[in-house]
Design a protein around this motif. Structure first.
Motif, PDB file in Angstrom:
ATOM      1  N   PRO A  38      10.441  -2.273 -18.433  1.00  0.00           N
ATOM      2  CA  PRO A  38      10.287  -3.604 -19.042  1.00  0.00           C
ATOM      3  C   PRO A  38       9.929  -3.507 -20.519  1.00  0.00           C
ATOM      4  CG  PRO A  38       8.399  -3.110 -17.645  1.00  0.00           C
ATOM      5  CD  PRO A  38       9.426  -2.049 -17.382  1.00  0.00           C
ATOM      6  N   GLY A  39       9.247  -2.402 -20.896  1.00  0.00           N
ATOM      7  CA  GLY A  39       8.887  -2.204 -22.298  1.00  0.00           C
ATOM      8  C   GLY A  39      10.101  -2.094 -23.201  1.00  0.00           C
ATOM      9  N   THR A  53       1.550   8.904 -14.473  1.00  0.00           N
ATOM     10  CA  THR A  53       2.983   8.879 -14.173  1.00  0.00           C
ATOM     11  C   THR A  53       3.441   7.471 -13.804  1.00  0.00           C
ATOM     12  OG1 THR A  53       2.829  11.148 -13.331  1.00  0.00           O
ATOM     13  CG2 THR A  53       4.816   9.905 -12.774  1.00  0.00           C
ATOM     14  N   TYR A  54       2.669   6.794 -12.965  1.00  0.00           N
ATOM     15  CA  TYR A  54       3.013   5.433 -12.541  1.00  0.00           C
ATOM     16  C   TYR A  54       3.008   4.472 -13.733  1.00  0.00           C
ATOM     17  CZ  TYR A  54       2.902   1.112  -9.759  1.00  0.00           C
ATOM     18  OH  TYR A  54       3.179  -0.120  -9.219  1.00  0.00           O
ATOM     19  N   THR A  55       2.070   4.670 -14.644  1.00  0.00           N
ATOM     20  CA  THR A  55       2.014   3.852 -15.858  1.00  0.00           C
ATOM     21  C   THR A  55       3.304   4.000 -16.656  1.00  0.00           C
ATOM     22  OG1 THR A  55      -0.401   4.009 -16.021  1.00  0.00           O
ATOM     23  CG2 THR A  55       0.794   3.485 -18.054  1.00  0.00           C
ATOM     24  N   GLY A  56       3.883   5.194 -16.607  1.00  0.00           N
ATOM     25  CA  GLY A  56       5.117   5.449 -17.339  1.00  0.00           C
ATOM     26  C   GLY A  56       6.272   4.558 -16.928  1.00  0.00           C
ATOM     27  N   TRP A  83       0.271  -5.195 -11.671  1.00  0.00           N
ATOM     28  CA  TRP A  83       0.114  -6.485 -12.354  1.00  0.00           C
ATOM     29  C   TRP A  83       0.815  -6.429 -13.708  1.00  0.00           C
ATOM     30  CZ3 TRP A  83      -5.216  -7.991 -14.827  1.00  0.00           C
ATOM     31  CH2 TRP A  83      -5.117  -9.240 -15.445  1.00  0.00           C
ATOM     32  N   GLN A  84       0.687  -5.295 -14.395  1.00  0.00           N
ATOM     33  CA  GLN A  84       1.299  -5.154 -15.712  1.00  0.00           C
ATOM     34  C   GLN A  84       2.823  -5.224 -15.663  1.00  0.00           C
ATOM     35  OE1 GLN A  84      -0.746  -1.530 -17.289  1.00  0.00           O
ATOM     36  NE2 GLN A  84      -1.167  -2.866 -19.026  1.00  0.00           N
ATOM     37  N   TYR A  85       3.408  -4.728 -14.578  1.00  0.00           N
ATOM     38  CA  TYR A  85       4.865  -4.806 -14.455  1.00  0.00           C
ATOM     39  C   TYR A  85       5.322  -6.264 -14.547  1.00  0.00           C
ATOM     40  CZ  TYR A  85       5.708   0.103 -13.207  1.00  0.00           C
ATOM     41  OH  TYR A  85       5.834   1.475 -13.243  1.00  0.00           O
TER      42      TYR A  85
END
Length: 217
Positions: free
Chosen positions: A84-85, A76-79, A27-29
């Motif tokens: 987009p950041g 790792t996935y959060t990385g 969702w954050q992506y």
């Protein structure tokens, strides 16, 4: 290469929180992409903290390194949010007005990433990002209190951090991820504060406008 979540996959809190956090991160992506688009479409950095988003970009990059080293798939996935950041950070530096604190934040982040190359425990380096990252969170609060407008802030992205920090709190205790156990509850408190301010100033703006005028978020 192995990951804790896959090794202990089953009917337990670790697996439940792993699946929840992975869904929230996905969702954050989309939320990060929305925030980047809002900045670049409006060519503005109003009400957005350059300091916080600079730290956030580098912290997600550090998550890739630490996640792989600690065999943690969630981190790792959060990385992956680094991609987009980068567009968010680039847009804020391009359309905003970086000041000394923003420049200091960038230098500190670069130094922090270089520390992963020296022979010290990566957990300490990542913990350093988490500790120092608390200050930029308060900078976003300060910017909101000062401007009293939503500006280009994407409410959906702010909300994802509130929801994710709730899930990360559960995950950190289930996985006994000590770095997260210590710092995520503080992140949760400040991200809730940010979202409340975002909601508050949007509501105040709407009450000041004539009834026949619709405002876009």
């Amino acid at each position: 290469m192995y990951f804790i979540e896959l090794e202990r996959f089953g009917w337990n809190w670790l697996t439940v929180s792993f699946l929840c956090i992975s869904a929230i991160t996905t969702w954050q992506y989309f939320a990060f992409a929305g925030q980047a688009a809002k900045i670049w479409d409006s060519e503005s950095a109003e009400a957005a903290s350059i300091t916080q988003n600079t730290f956030r970009c580098f912290t997600t990059a550090a998550s890739i390194v630490y996640g792989l080293m600690s065999h943690n798939l969630v981190i790792t996935y959060t990385g992956g949010l680094t991609i987009p950041g980068l567009f968010i950070m680039w847009g804020l530096w391009k359309f905003g007005t970086p000041v000394k604190k923003d420049q200091i934040a960038l230098i500190v982040c670069i130094i922090g990433m270089l520390l992963f190359l020296v022979p010290i425990n990566p957990a300490w380096v990542f913990a350093g990002f988490m500790v120092v990252g608390l200050l930029p969170l308060f900078d976003q609060v300060h910017v909101l209190l000062k401007t009293k407008v939503r500006g280009v802030l994407h409410g959906g992205m702010l909300l994802t951090f509130v929801v994710k920090n709730v899930a990360l709190t559960v995950f950190s205790f289930a996985a006994q991820e000590k770095v997260y156990m210590i710092f995520v509850p503080y992140y949760l408190a400040v991200t809730v504060w940010q979202y409340v301010l975002w909601w508050k100033y949007g509501a105040e703006t709407e009450t000041k406008l004539p009834r026949n005028i619709e405002t876009a978020d």
